[in-house]
Design a protein around this motif. Structure first.
Motif: not given
Length: 285
Positions: A11-13, A218-219, A250-251, A274-275
């Protein structure tokens, strides 16, 4: 395949700065592609060309959205009448992106007790979901390994809707050719036709399958609604369908076996970035 964990996540990396850098790179790639080839050039495709519209789409006009195969059959909707994907995409091959994400893949591969062998990542896909956009149920993997592309075999070339073969071009629109670095030069001087589904011209993919899939959110979740990653664990799982709200922050990074069916539900407000990354290895034995 029975697994102790169907997915694993951090989470949130990634930081806001790192997420912004990926978004900037992705949007830049999309802009360059659209300036060169037009707006449709960033429309996402699928292995079997079941995306909405586009020059090479074989799909119908009904959005699959949340439809399962069983739901579609119950409603009397033919497979030929639906499209399964509507998103915009860019492609990112920068080393810094892979160096950023790879450690998480290795860590999650161990923590989840999969320990899958893998040794190559395809070019990362930057995905953009505007309101109404989605990707219906699908796995990322194919049961058959990627086949090395033979550009002289017309059956292996990808076609446009008008039946012409698609050829890679440079920034000026000049058609490209294979050089001596591809498959020991046996196709030097042959036009760089685009491989059809299942065939590849990147030696790193030869005779391999997708094993581990990655999605990076990413959002900021406050900036969009809908657009949830959802898994189908199979008909015999006590909780067959799971909406993965764990990665809304996010992240966040999630890794899961590429054979697992999943979807991205329609975005209803805002834009979701997103990626996506697919990681390959030798076929399971």
């Amino acid at each position: 395949m029975q697994l102790n964990h169907n997915y694993y996540f951090f989470k949130s990396a990634l930081s806001d700065q790192q997420c912004n850098a990926i978004i900037e790179a992705g949007l830049s790639d999309m802009t360059l592609t659209e300036d060169k080839k037009g707006k449709q050039a960033t429309d996402a495709t699928t292995f079997d060309n079941r995306q909405k519209g586009g020059e090479v789409s074989n799909a119908g006009k009904i959005a699959a959205n949340h439809l399962t195969v069983q739901g579609r059959i119950k409603k009397g909707i033919s497979d030929k009448d639906i499209y399964v994907r509507e998103t915009k995409v860019g492609w990112l091959g920068q080393d810094w992106i892979f160096k950023l994400i790879h450690p998480f893949i290795h860590e999650e591969n161990k923590r989840a007790d999969w320990n899958f062998q893998w040794d190559f990542s395809e070019t990362a896909q930057f995905t953009v979901y505007h309101p109404g956009m989605f990707y219906a149920w699908h796995p990322d993997s194919n049961p058959n390994p990627y086949v090395p592309f033979d550009p002289t075999d017309e059956r292996q070339r990808r076609k446009d809707k008008d039946g012409t073969y698609i050829i890679h071009t440079d920034d000026d629109g000049k058609e490209l050719e294979f050089d001596e670095t591809y498959r020991e030069g046996q196709f030097k001087g042959v036009k760089r036709y685009v491989p059809d589904a299942g065939f590849v011209d990147n030696p790193g993919q030869f005779n391999k399958i997708r094993k581990l899939s990655v999605t990076v959110n990413l959002t900021n979740p406050r900036n969009y609604k809908g657009g949830n990653l959802k898994f189908d664990m199979g008909p015999h799982h006590p909780k067959r369908y799971h909406t993965c709200t764990e990665i809304r922050p996010r992240g966040s990074i999630i890794v899961f076996p590429s054979h697992l069916y999943h979807q991205v539900t329609p975005v209803t407000e805002g834009t979701r970035y997103s990626l996506v990354m697919w990681n390959l290895g030798r076929p399971f034995v």
